[in-house]
Design an enzyme around this catalytic site. Structure first.
Site, PDB file in Angstrom:
ATOM      1  N   GLU A  25      -7.217   4.489   7.511  1.00 19.26           N
ATOM      2  CA  GLU A  25      -6.998   5.908   7.223  1.00 19.26           C
ATOM      3  C   GLU A  25      -8.175   6.531   6.472  1.00 19.26           C
ATOM      4  O   GLU A  25      -8.239   7.756   6.327  1.00 19.26           O
ATOM      5  CB  GLU A  25      -5.674   6.075   6.456  1.00 19.26           C
ATOM      6  CG  GLU A  25      -4.486   5.855   7.391  1.00 19.26           C
ATOM      7  CD  GLU A  25      -3.210   5.383   6.724  1.00 19.26           C
ATOM      8  OE1 GLU A  25      -3.103   5.451   5.485  1.00 19.26           O
ATOM      9  OE2 GLU A  25      -2.308   4.925   7.454  1.00 19.26           O
ATOM     10  N   GLY A  79       2.666  -1.244   4.309  1.00 11.05           N
ATOM     11  CA  GLY A  79       2.708   0.184   4.015  1.00 11.05           C
ATOM     12  C   GLY A  79       4.140   0.657   3.820  1.00 11.05           C
ATOM     13  O   GLY A  79       4.727   0.496   2.754  1.00 11.05           O
ATOM     14  N   GLY A  80       4.726   1.208   4.879  1.00  9.22           N
ATOM     15  CA  GLY A  80       6.060   1.821   4.795  1.00  9.22           C
ATOM     16  C   GLY A  80       7.097   0.946   4.103  1.00  9.22           C
ATOM     17  O   GLY A  80       7.841   1.429   3.224  1.00  9.22           O
ATOM     18  N   GLY A  91       1.913   2.098  10.779  1.00 10.40           N
ATOM     19  CA  GLY A  91       2.833   3.224  10.648  1.00 10.40           C
ATOM     20  C   GLY A  91       3.508   3.608  11.954  1.00 10.40           C
ATOM     21  O   GLY A  91       4.142   4.656  12.053  1.00 10.40           O
ATOM     22  N   HIS A  95      -9.699   0.950   4.548  1.00 10.12           N
ATOM     23  CA  HIS A  95      -8.448   1.151   5.289  1.00 10.12           C
ATOM     24  C   HIS A  95      -8.713   2.086   6.465  1.00 10.12           C
ATOM     25  O   HIS A  95      -9.532   3.006   6.361  1.00 10.12           O
ATOM     26  CB  HIS A  95      -7.381   1.739   4.362  1.00 10.12           C
ATOM     27  CG  HIS A  95      -6.026   1.722   4.989  1.00 10.12           C
ATOM     28  ND1 HIS A  95      -5.628   2.686   5.885  1.00 10.12           N
ATOM     29  CD2 HIS A  95      -5.003   0.846   4.879  1.00 10.12           C
ATOM     30  CE1 HIS A  95      -4.402   2.388   6.299  1.00 10.12           C
ATOM     31  NE2 HIS A  95      -4.002   1.286   5.705  1.00 10.12           N
ATOM     32  N   SER A 155       2.965  -2.381  10.301  1.00 15.36           N
ATOM     33  CA  SER A 155       4.414  -2.399  10.561  1.00 15.36           C
ATOM     34  C   SER A 155       5.057  -3.736  10.197  1.00 15.36           C
ATOM     35  O   SER A 155       6.010  -4.164  10.849  1.00 15.36           O
ATOM     36  CB  SER A 155       4.720  -2.019  12.012  1.00 15.36           C
ATOM     37  OG  SER A 155       4.267  -0.695  12.273  1.00 15.36           O
ATOM     38  N   ASN A 176       0.878  -1.175   0.000  1.00 17.55           N
ATOM     39  CA  ASN A 176       0.000   0.000   0.000  1.00 17.55           C
ATOM     40  C   ASN A 176       0.910   1.217   0.000  1.00 17.55           C
ATOM     41  O   ASN A 176       1.485   1.582   1.027  1.00 17.55           O
ATOM     42  CB  ASN A 176      -0.886  -0.041   1.260  1.00 17.55           C
ATOM     43  CG  ASN A 176      -1.747   1.200   1.388  1.00 17.55           C
ATOM     44  OD1 ASN A 176      -1.799   2.038   0.487  1.00 17.55           O
ATOM     45  ND2 ASN A 176      -2.420   1.320   2.522  1.00 17.55           N
ATOM     46  N   TRP A 177       1.031   1.843  -1.171  1.00 16.38           N
ATOM     47  CA  TRP A 177       1.975   2.961  -1.305  1.00 16.38           C
ATOM     48  C   TRP A 177       1.421   4.256  -0.700  1.00 16.38           C
ATOM     49  O   TRP A 177       2.133   5.235  -0.617  1.00 16.38           O
ATOM     50  CB  TRP A 177       2.323   3.173  -2.783  1.00 16.38           C
ATOM     51  CG  TRP A 177       3.202   2.108  -3.370  1.00 16.38           C
ATOM     52  CD1 TRP A 177       3.732   1.009  -2.735  1.00 16.38           C
ATOM     53  CD2 TRP A 177       3.671   2.037  -4.729  1.00 16.38           C
ATOM     54  NE1 TRP A 177       4.500   0.274  -3.611  1.00 16.38           N
ATOM     55  CE2 TRP A 177       4.473   0.873  -4.838  1.00 16.38           C
ATOM     56  CE3 TRP A 177       3.503   2.836  -5.866  1.00 16.38           C
ATOM     57  CZ2 TRP A 177       5.102   0.506  -6.034  1.00 16.38           C
ATOM     58  CZ3 TRP A 177       4.118   2.466  -7.065  1.00 16.38           C
ATOM     59  CH2 TRP A 177       4.911   1.316  -7.144  1.00 16.38           C
ATOM     60  N   LYS A 178       0.155   4.254  -0.351  1.00 15.28           N
ATOM     61  CA  LYS A 178      -0.482   5.455   0.226  1.00 15.28           C
ATOM     62  C   LYS A 178      -0.202   6.672  -0.669  1.00 15.28           C
ATOM     63  O   LYS A 178      -0.127   6.518  -1.880  1.00 15.28           O
ATOM     64  CB  LYS A 178      -0.016   5.639   1.676  1.00 15.28           C
ATOM     65  CG  LYS A 178      -0.246   4.356   2.493  1.00 15.28           C
ATOM     66  CD  LYS A 178      -0.104   4.534   3.967  1.00 15.28           C
ATOM     67  CE  LYS A 178      -0.356   3.182   4.652  1.00 15.28           C
ATOM     68  NZ  LYS A 178      -0.326   3.246   6.100  1.00 15.28           N
ATOM     69  N   GLU A 206      -5.769  -5.394  10.267  1.00 19.38           N
ATOM     70  CA  GLU A 206      -4.801  -4.340  10.534  1.00 19.38           C
ATOM     71  C   GLU A 206      -5.151  -3.650  11.857  1.00 19.38           C
ATOM     72  O   GLU A 206      -6.015  -2.768  11.884  1.00 19.38           O
ATOM     73  CB  GLU A 206      -4.810  -3.305   9.399  1.00 19.38           C
ATOM     74  CG  GLU A 206      -4.414  -3.866   8.056  1.00 19.38           C
ATOM     75  CD  GLU A 206      -3.776  -2.806   7.174  1.00 19.38           C
ATOM     76  OE1 GLU A 206      -2.670  -3.056   6.689  1.00 19.38           O
ATOM     77  OE2 GLU A 206      -4.371  -1.734   6.996  1.00 19.38           O
TER      78      GLU A 206
END
Ligand code: PGA
Length: 252
Positions: free
Chosen positions: A93, A235-236, A179, A91, A214, A11-13, A173
């Site tokens: 977010e 993600g990251g 994150g 998600h 994470s 997930n590149w956000k 999640e």
């Protein structure tokens, strides 16, 4: 032994420009895997830059109406047209409870996702032939109140109401692990993913349940060898080719 094929999804956000996206997908595609499905989910504007490079592409959200006066929204058929095979839905977010930012001295809500809108999006994606990844998970407050399982069961009940499960993927999640560098410990991640599978009833045997929060090269091997964790939503670490490819390599 499970017949479920692992899925590692990045997930590149809201990151990268077109040149960076092409370079990253090029590195990932060049090392593409035969033992698991590999997916990247860039911003809408980058989809055209990454399709057709040996890696499956998904979007980070969808709108459920097919077309019309919905300024700023993107429909399922538009995603198909752009070359997407998957979409992330719900998600944390984008969910209303968490989609808030501190702006100067006040808090501004910037999304209003609910379990009901997730359900509408699930139906729209499936009708268009896109595989939906429904995100579920508890906040730290909900966990501390002992409500983790009840919160997730409700997200599944409403989000999946009336949904054909054939192509559905679930991502567990925990919101407090996204994150933050704080991973849910492996036995607990496995316990919740098993609970998710049990909630799905007879469909649970073939639905892929991912862990997200994470996940990185160092903790992926332990998480991904659990019987009820069929992959990761990353993600990251998905923005760094070596990290992401190490996670792909750890998928079993
Ligand atoms: P993270 O994000 O890996 O950076 O914690 C996961 C996600 O938001 O899907």
């Amino acid at each position: 032994m499970s017949q479920r094929r692992p899925l590692i999804a990045g997930n590149w956000k809201m990151n990268l420009n077109a040149a960076q996206a092409r370079a990253l997908v090029g590195e990932i595609g060049a090392a593409s895997s035969v033992h698991c499905d590999v997916l990247v989910c860039p911003s809408y504007t980058l989809i055209g830059s990454v399709v057709g490079q040996g890696v499956a592409v998904g979007a980070q959200d969808i709108f459920w109406m097919p077309s019309g006066a919905f300024t700023s929204r993107v429909s399922a058929s538009m995603l198909v047209d752009a070359g997407c095979e998957y979409v992330i839905i719900g998600h944390s977010e984008t969910r209303g409870r968490f989609g808030k930012l501190e702006v100067a001295s006040r808090t501004v809500g910037y999304f209003a996702e609910t379990d009901e809108t997730c359900n509408l999006k699930m139906r729209a994606a499936i009708a268009a032939g896109i595989k939906p990844i429904l995100c579920v998970g508890e906040t730290l407050e909900e966990r501390e109140q002992g409500r983790t399982d009840a919160v997730i069961a409700e997200q599944l009940r409403v989000g999946l109401d009336g949904v054909d499960m054939a192509t559905v993927i679930i991502a567990y999640e925990p919101v407090w692990a996204i994150g933050t560098g704080q991973t849910c410990d492996t036995p607990e991640a496995e316990r919740v993913c098993a609970m998710v599978r049990a909630e799905l009833g007879s469909a649970g045997e073939h639905v892929r349940v991912l862990y997200g929060g994470s996940m990185k090269a160092s903790n992926a091997p332990e998480l991904l060898c659990q019987p009820n964790i069929d992959g990761g939503l990353v993600g990251g670490a998905s923005l760094v080719a070596d990290e992401f490819l190490a996670i792909v390599a750890a998928a079993v």
